[in-house]
Design a protein around this motif. Structure first.
Motif, PDB file in Angstrom:
ATOM      1  N   UNK A 102       0.831  -1.204   0.000  1.00  0.00           N
ATOM      2  CA  UNK A 102       0.000   0.000   0.000  1.00  0.00           C
ATOM      3  C   UNK A 102       0.866   1.255   0.000  1.00  0.00           C
ATOM      4  N   UNK A 103       1.970   1.211   0.728  1.00  0.00           N
ATOM      5  CA  UNK A 103       2.864   2.374   0.776  1.00  0.00           C
ATOM      6  C   UNK A 103       3.486   2.644  -0.585  1.00  0.00           C
ATOM      7  N   UNK A 104       4.057   1.599  -1.210  1.00  0.00           N
ATOM      8  CA  UNK A 104       4.750   1.827  -2.474  1.00  0.00           C
ATOM      9  C   UNK A 104       3.765   2.213  -3.577  1.00  0.00           C
ATOM     10  N   UNK A 105       2.552   1.640  -3.567  1.00  0.00           N
ATOM     11  CA  UNK A 105       1.562   2.024  -4.582  1.00  0.00           C
ATOM     12  C   UNK A 105       1.179   3.491  -4.447  1.00  0.00           C
ATOM     13  N   UNK A 106       1.175   4.009  -3.224  1.00  0.00           N
ATOM     14  CA  UNK A 106       0.828   5.424  -3.044  1.00  0.00           C
ATOM     15  C   UNK A 106       1.834   6.324  -3.745  1.00  0.00           C
ATOM     16  N   UNK A 107       3.109   5.904  -3.768  1.00  0.00           N
ATOM     17  CA  UNK A 107       4.123   6.703  -4.452  1.00  0.00           C
ATOM     18  C   UNK A 107       4.124   6.455  -5.959  1.00  0.00           C
ATOM     19  N   UNK A 108       3.875   5.241  -6.379  1.00  0.00           N
ATOM     20  CA  UNK A 108       3.895   4.903  -7.802  1.00  0.00           C
ATOM     21  C   UNK A 108       2.731   5.541  -8.555  1.00  0.00           C
ATOM     22  N   UNK A 109       1.604   5.753  -7.865  1.00  0.00           N
ATOM     23  CA  UNK A 109       0.403   6.296  -8.518  1.00  0.00           C
ATOM     24  C   UNK A 109       0.275   7.786  -8.223  1.00  0.00           C
ATOM     25  N   UNK A 110       1.027   8.584  -8.947  1.00  0.00           N
ATOM     26  CA  UNK A 110       0.978  10.034  -8.762  1.00  0.00           C
ATOM     27  C   UNK A 110      -0.296  10.599  -9.394  1.00  0.00           C
ATOM     28  N   UNK A 111      -0.884  11.593  -8.737  1.00  0.00           N
ATOM     29  CA  UNK A 111      -2.149  12.203  -9.179  1.00  0.00           C
ATOM     30  C   UNK A 111      -3.300  11.198  -9.139  1.00  0.00           C
ATOM     31  N   UNK A 112      -3.268  10.317  -8.176  1.00  0.00           N
ATOM     32  CA  UNK A 112      -4.367   9.366  -8.008  1.00  0.00           C
ATOM     33  C   UNK A 112      -5.615  10.122  -7.567  1.00  0.00           C
ATOM     34  N   UNK A 113      -6.702   9.948  -8.308  1.00  0.00           N
ATOM     35  CA  UNK A 113      -7.955  10.627  -7.994  1.00  0.00           C
ATOM     36  C   UNK A 113      -9.110   9.647  -7.798  1.00  0.00           C
ATOM     37  N   UNK A 114      -8.765   8.370  -7.608  1.00  0.00           N
ATOM     38  CA  UNK A 114      -9.771   7.346  -7.378  1.00  0.00           C
ATOM     39  C   UNK A 114      -9.333   6.471  -6.205  1.00  0.00           C
ATOM     40  N   UNK A 115     -10.271   5.838  -5.530  1.00  0.00           N
ATOM     41  CA  UNK A 115      -9.904   4.979  -4.397  1.00  0.00           C
ATOM     42  C   UNK A 115      -9.173   3.714  -4.836  1.00  0.00           C
ATOM     43  N   UNK A 116      -8.102   3.402  -4.124  1.00  0.00           N
ATOM     44  CA  UNK A 116      -7.444   2.104  -4.229  1.00  0.00           C
ATOM     45  C   UNK A 116      -7.424   1.554  -2.806  1.00  0.00           C
ATOM     46  N   UNK A 117      -8.353   0.650  -2.518  1.00  0.00           N
ATOM     47  CA  UNK A 117      -8.567   0.175  -1.154  1.00  0.00           C
ATOM     48  C   UNK A 117      -8.002  -1.233  -1.004  1.00  0.00           C
ATOM     49  N   UNK A 118      -7.008  -1.369  -0.143  1.00  0.00           N
ATOM     50  CA  UNK A 118      -6.448  -2.682   0.154  1.00  0.00           C
ATOM     51  C   UNK A 118      -7.221  -3.317   1.306  1.00  0.00           C
ATOM     52  N   UNK A 119      -7.434  -4.612   1.193  1.00  0.00           N
ATOM     53  CA  UNK A 119      -7.981  -5.341   2.329  1.00  0.00           C
ATOM     54  C   UNK A 119      -7.533  -6.789   2.248  1.00  0.00           C
TER      55      UNK A 119
END
Length: 347
Positions: A102-119
């Motif tokens: 979840x941490x690395x995806x937050x950096x890889x997806x710049x300008x994210x404007x949609x939810x990416x919810x891990x569970x």
């Protein structure tokens, strides 16, 4: 006006592997991967959502203990390729390394404007007392939630045991309880009860820019956790790893470390050799305050970079991302101390 309605949304469920996607075979009793093509059959309540749910399963599935940068790149590509088709994404992932992913995806997806919810879950979906069913349903509802046609949580998050946390602020702290994840330095993004209570003031706001996906990660990073009695041989063996570019130094309390001459000399030699040393606390809550105590003053004087309240998981992810983007030296140090995706707080 804000609302948690999930109206006419298209959600992509991405199954990477992990406990949540296992179900018991009625014939053999063995746990086998969940058939997401039969999602509505297994969880019929999902039909009550006014949204379409599609699925994407990695083949082969990966145990989260085997997670690595090459898989993170594959996951980011799946989101990139499907970004315009869906309003939100739910990523099913093993719990052991979920905070790293979840941490690395937050950096890889710049300008994210949609939810990416891990569970994920502590017990398989096919087990009677599973926590997976509720975690999954909550994640779907949050990924689909919009206010005035804008996603309510347009960032990477982790939904677990009725709590929604910023992905790059979490760590797994319990291997047995359903309440397995902690966000020690940042408030919850939402709490799930009779209603989902969103803490809007703590959620990142959309910037409506085009998604930019970064696919270069540099894994030449190591973690050194300090402990009483650590020897010079141990410290220097880590710093002398061929190709090492950055070291995450897990220090005590507010960023404290031994003041032994050999220890400071070893770190200083590493820095002189081009290694960036990033100071993070071993504590699950609290912040590195370089210079607060005498035991951290000398770290700052030799060029160790203070990590404020960043988690170890996020520090690793951010460092790999920045190295992959070509940052080094003073620029790298500056970027490590700059909040990019809400991963740290600077007082």
């Amino acid at each position: 006006m804000f609302t948690d309605k999930y109206m006419e949304s298209n959600i992509l469920v991405i199954y990477t592997g992990g406990t949540i996607g296992m179900i018991q075979d009625p014939a053999t009793g063995a746990l086998t991967p969940f058939n997401f093509d039969a999602l509505y059959k297994h969880i019929p309540i999902l039909q009550n959502f006014n949204c379409r749910i599609d699925s994407y399963c990695f083949d082969p599935l990966i145990d989260s203990s085997n997670m690595n940068p090459s898989f993170w790149i594959k996951l980011a590509k799946v989101i990139e390729e499907n970004y315009e088709k869906y309003d939100g994404f739910v990523v099913l992932h093993g719990t052991d390394t979920m905070a790293y992913t979840a941490s690395v995806l937050s950096f890889m997806l710049e300008n994210l404007n949609k939810p990416v919810v891990f569970t994920g879950s502590q017990l398989p979906m096919g087990v009677l007392r599973t926590d997976g069913r509720e975690n999954f349903i909550n994640a779907i509802e949050i990924a689909a939630a919009r206010a005035e046609d804008t996603p309510i949580v347009p960032e990477v998050s982790i939904c677990f045991e009725n709590r929604l946390m910023r992905g790059n602020r979490t760590n797994k702290f319990n291997a047995e309880n359903f309440n397995a994840f902690l966000s020690g330095n940042y408030p919850l993004l939402a709490q799930v009860g009779v209603h989902i209570r969103y803490n809007h003031q703590h959620i990142l706001k959309p910037n409506f820019r085009k998604l930019k996906v970064h696919l270069n990660l540099d894994p030449n990073v190591a973690i050194l956790k300090l402990f009483p009695g650590i020897t010079e041989n141990v410290v220097r063996s880590i710093l002398n790893i061929p190709g090492l570019k950055a070291l995450i130094l897990e220090t005590y309390g507010a960023g404290n470390a031994p003041t032994d001459a050999w220890f400071l000399k070893a770190l200083s030699d590493g820095i002189a050799g081009g290694i960036t040393i990033f100071n993070v606390t071993q504590c699950k809550g609290g912040s590195v305050e370089m210079g607060k105590y005498e035991t951290s003053v000398q770290l700052g004087s030799i060029g160790v970079v203070g990590g404020y309240d960043i988690t170890t998981e996020s520090a690793v992810a951010k460092t790999m991302y920045l190295l992959g983007e070509g940052f080094s030296g003073g620029q790298l140090s500056q970027m490590l101390q700059t909040p990019l995706r809400g991963e740290l707080t600077i007082d």
